[in-house]
Design a protein around this motif. Structure first.
Motif, PDB file in Angstrom:
ATOM      1  N   LEU A 113      99.226  64.522  45.459  1.00 53.94           N
ATOM      2  CA  LEU A 113      97.805  64.351  45.169  1.00 53.94           C
ATOM      3  C   LEU A 113      96.959  65.092  46.201  1.00 53.94           C
ATOM      4  O   LEU A 113      97.413  65.341  47.325  1.00 53.94           O
ATOM      5  N   PRO A 114      95.720  65.415  45.869  1.00 56.58           N
ATOM      6  CA  PRO A 114      94.838  66.076  46.843  1.00 56.58           C
ATOM      7  C   PRO A 114      94.634  65.203  48.075  1.00 56.58           C
ATOM      8  O   PRO A 114      94.627  63.969  47.990  1.00 56.58           O
ATOM      9  N   HIS A 115      94.465  65.852  49.219  1.00 59.93           N
ATOM     10  CA  HIS A 115      94.245  65.112  50.462  1.00 59.93           C
ATOM     11  C   HIS A 115      93.037  64.186  50.320  1.00 59.93           C
ATOM     12  O   HIS A 115      91.997  64.571  49.794  1.00 59.93           O
ATOM     13  N   GLY A 116      93.210  62.940  50.783  1.00 60.42           N
ATOM     14  CA  GLY A 116      92.133  61.969  50.708  1.00 60.42           C
ATOM     15  C   GLY A 116      92.172  61.113  49.454  1.00 60.42           C
ATOM     16  O   GLY A 116      91.446  60.121  49.368  1.00 60.42           O
ATOM     17  N   THR A 117      93.027  61.486  48.485  1.00 61.44           N
ATOM     18  CA  THR A 117      93.180  60.685  47.266  1.00 61.44           C
ATOM     19  C   THR A 117      94.204  59.583  47.518  1.00 61.44           C
ATOM     20  O   THR A 117      95.292  59.841  48.023  1.00 61.44           O
ATOM     21  N   SER A 118      93.871  58.362  47.174  1.00 62.66           N
ATOM     22  CA  SER A 118      94.740  57.222  47.455  1.00 62.66           C
ATOM     23  C   SER A 118      95.815  57.062  46.394  1.00 62.66           C
ATOM     24  O   SER A 118      95.521  56.930  45.201  1.00 62.66           O
ATOM     25  N   GLU A 119      97.069  57.073  46.832  1.00 60.95           N
ATOM     26  CA  GLU A 119      98.174  56.783  45.923  1.00 60.95           C
ATOM     27  C   GLU A 119      98.147  55.340  45.455  1.00 60.95           C
ATOM     28  O   GLU A 119      98.685  55.026  44.387  1.00 60.95           O
ATOM     29  N   PHE A 120      97.547  54.450  46.236  1.00 64.81           N
ATOM     30  CA  PHE A 120      97.397  53.068  45.790  1.00 64.81           C
ATOM     31  C   PHE A 120      96.571  53.026  44.505  1.00 64.81           C
ATOM     32  O   PHE A 120      96.954  52.367  43.532  1.00 64.81           O
ATOM     33  N   GLU A 121      95.446  53.716  44.511  1.00 67.07           N
ATOM     34  CA  GLU A 121      94.603  53.741  43.315  1.00 67.07           C
ATOM     35  C   GLU A 121      95.298  54.454  42.165  1.00 67.07           C
ATOM     36  O   GLU A 121      95.255  54.002  41.018  1.00 67.07           O
ATOM     37  N   ALA A 122      95.966  55.554  42.453  1.00 70.14           N
ATOM     38  CA  ALA A 122      96.596  56.351  41.403  1.00 70.14           C
ATOM     39  C   ALA A 122      97.729  55.601  40.717  1.00 70.14           C
ATOM     40  O   ALA A 122      97.998  55.827  39.534  1.00 70.14           O
ATOM     41  N   PRO A 168      96.532  47.729  47.893  1.00 69.96           N
ATOM     42  CA  PRO A 168      96.602  47.956  49.336  1.00 69.96           C
ATOM     43  C   PRO A 168      96.156  46.702  50.087  1.00 69.96           C
ATOM     44  O   PRO A 168      95.039  46.222  49.896  1.00 69.96           O
ATOM     45  N   VAL A 169      97.035  46.165  50.911  1.00 77.92           N
ATOM     46  CA  VAL A 169      96.713  44.969  51.685  1.00 77.92           C
ATOM     47  C   VAL A 169      96.687  45.350  53.162  1.00 77.92           C
ATOM     48  O   VAL A 169      97.712  45.770  53.708  1.00 77.92           O
ATOM     49  N   PRO A 170      95.540  45.228  53.827  1.00 77.38           N
ATOM     50  CA  PRO A 170      95.487  45.593  55.251  1.00 77.38           C
ATOM     51  C   PRO A 170      96.452  44.745  56.069  1.00 77.38           C
ATOM     52  O   PRO A 170      96.717  43.577  55.742  1.00 77.38           O
ATOM     53  N   GLY A 171      96.969  45.333  57.126  1.00 79.49           N
ATOM     54  CA  GLY A 171      97.888  44.609  57.986  1.00 79.49           C
ATOM     55  C   GLY A 171      97.193  43.521  58.785  1.00 79.49           C
ATOM     56  O   GLY A 171      95.967  43.495  58.911  1.00 79.49           O
ATOM     57  N   GLN A 172      97.993  42.617  59.329  1.00 79.15           N
ATOM     58  CA  GLN A 172      97.464  41.586  60.224  1.00 79.15           C
ATOM     59  C   GLN A 172      97.220  42.163  61.621  1.00 79.15           C
ATOM     60  O   GLN A 172      96.316  41.728  62.332  1.00 79.15           O
ATOM     61  N   ILE A 173      98.037  43.141  62.007  1.00 79.28           N
ATOM     62  CA  ILE A 173      97.956  43.728  63.348  1.00 79.28           C
ATOM     63  C   ILE A 173      97.486  45.174  63.285  1.00 79.28           C
ATOM     64  O   ILE A 173      96.680  45.599  64.111  1.00 79.28           O
ATOM     65  N   VAL A 174      97.972  45.935  62.305  1.00 77.67           N
ATOM     66  CA  VAL A 174      97.550  47.322  62.147  1.00 77.67           C
ATOM     67  C   VAL A 174      96.589  47.410  60.973  1.00 77.67           C
ATOM     68  O   VAL A 174      96.534  46.533  60.112  1.00 77.67           O
ATOM     69  N   ARG A 175      95.819  48.482  60.925  1.00 74.76           N
ATOM     70  CA  ARG A 175      94.861  48.664  59.832  1.00 74.76           C
ATOM     71  C   ARG A 175      95.500  49.303  58.607  1.00 74.76           C
ATOM     72  O   ARG A 175      94.977  49.200  57.502  1.00 74.76           O
ATOM     73  N   ALA A 176      96.622  49.992  58.800  1.00 76.60           N
ATOM     74  CA  ALA A 176      97.280  50.666  57.680  1.00 76.60           C
ATOM     75  C   ALA A 176      97.667  49.642  56.623  1.00 76.60           C
ATOM     76  O   ALA A 176      98.141  48.548  56.941  1.00 76.60           O
TER      77      ALA A 176
END
Length: 203
Positions: A97-106, A111-119
């Protein structure tokens, strides 16, 4: 049959067997965010645990892809378990996919944010690891020439396990049915386990 990798007998082996020999390999379904906070998700079959105290994992990217660039910028990532039920979404997330396009959406994954990390991790996966990068290394060959592979080593700082997969105090891997990469277009699914006692004195 014996051959050097660079001189494979293509008449007998038209397809490189290396990835099928070193198999099955767990799939690191790597979640990351770029410097602007945009999410990315990609599966890597060059992935494994490399230590347990502390828990360490690694993955290697053939080419400088968004995952490595994002982790270099933020220092963190997640690794979600790719399972039989999620096999089609995992495969779809490998699309360029193009850079910046979310595979989660595609792919329709959550996407669930981490408890410790933001990824973000994959919300539908029964297991995910939150990781902080220790080292990102550009790999070279025997002659010291860059080969275009980038290895990321991360320390696991958080572990998510769906309680439905914890049976008698253990994570039930067979119930989760993880899929593994086997070379060519082939995958395997874990549905059965067997146990072996270690020899006395082995740890």
């Amino acid at each position: 049959m014996f051959f050097r990798p660079e001189a494979r007998p293509t008449d007998r082996l038209p397809h490189d067997p290396f990835k099928a020999i070193v198999a099955p390999r767990p799939i690191g379904w790597i979640g990351s965010i770029d410097a602007e906070g945009r999410a990315n998700l990609a599966p890597y079959s060059f992935f494994n645990a490399i230590g347990s105290h502390p828990p360490l994992v690694m993955f290697s990217s053939e080419g400088l892809k968004d995952s490595v660039t994002n982790i270099r910028a933020t220092g963190e990532f997640t690794a979600s378990l790719a399972t039989w039920d999620l096999r089609h979404a995992m495969n779809a997330s490998s699309a360029p996919l193009p850079h910046g396009t979310s595979e989660f959406e595609a792919t329709g994954l959550t996407p669930v944010p981490g408890q410790i990390v933001r990824a973000p991790r994959v919300g539908e996966s029964p297991v995910a690891l939150e990781c902080r990068a220790i080292e990102i290394k550009a790999l070279v060959d025997l002659d010291g020439r860059p080969i275009g592979n980038h290895m990321v080593i991360g320390q696991v700082v958080g572990i998510h396990i769906d309680d439905a997969y914890v049976i008698a105090g253990r994570f039930d891997l067979a119930r989760a049915r993880p899929i593994t990469r086997c070379g060519y277009k082939d995958y395997a699914v874990v549905t059965e386990l067997f146990a072996l006692d270690r020899p006395p004195g082995a740890d």
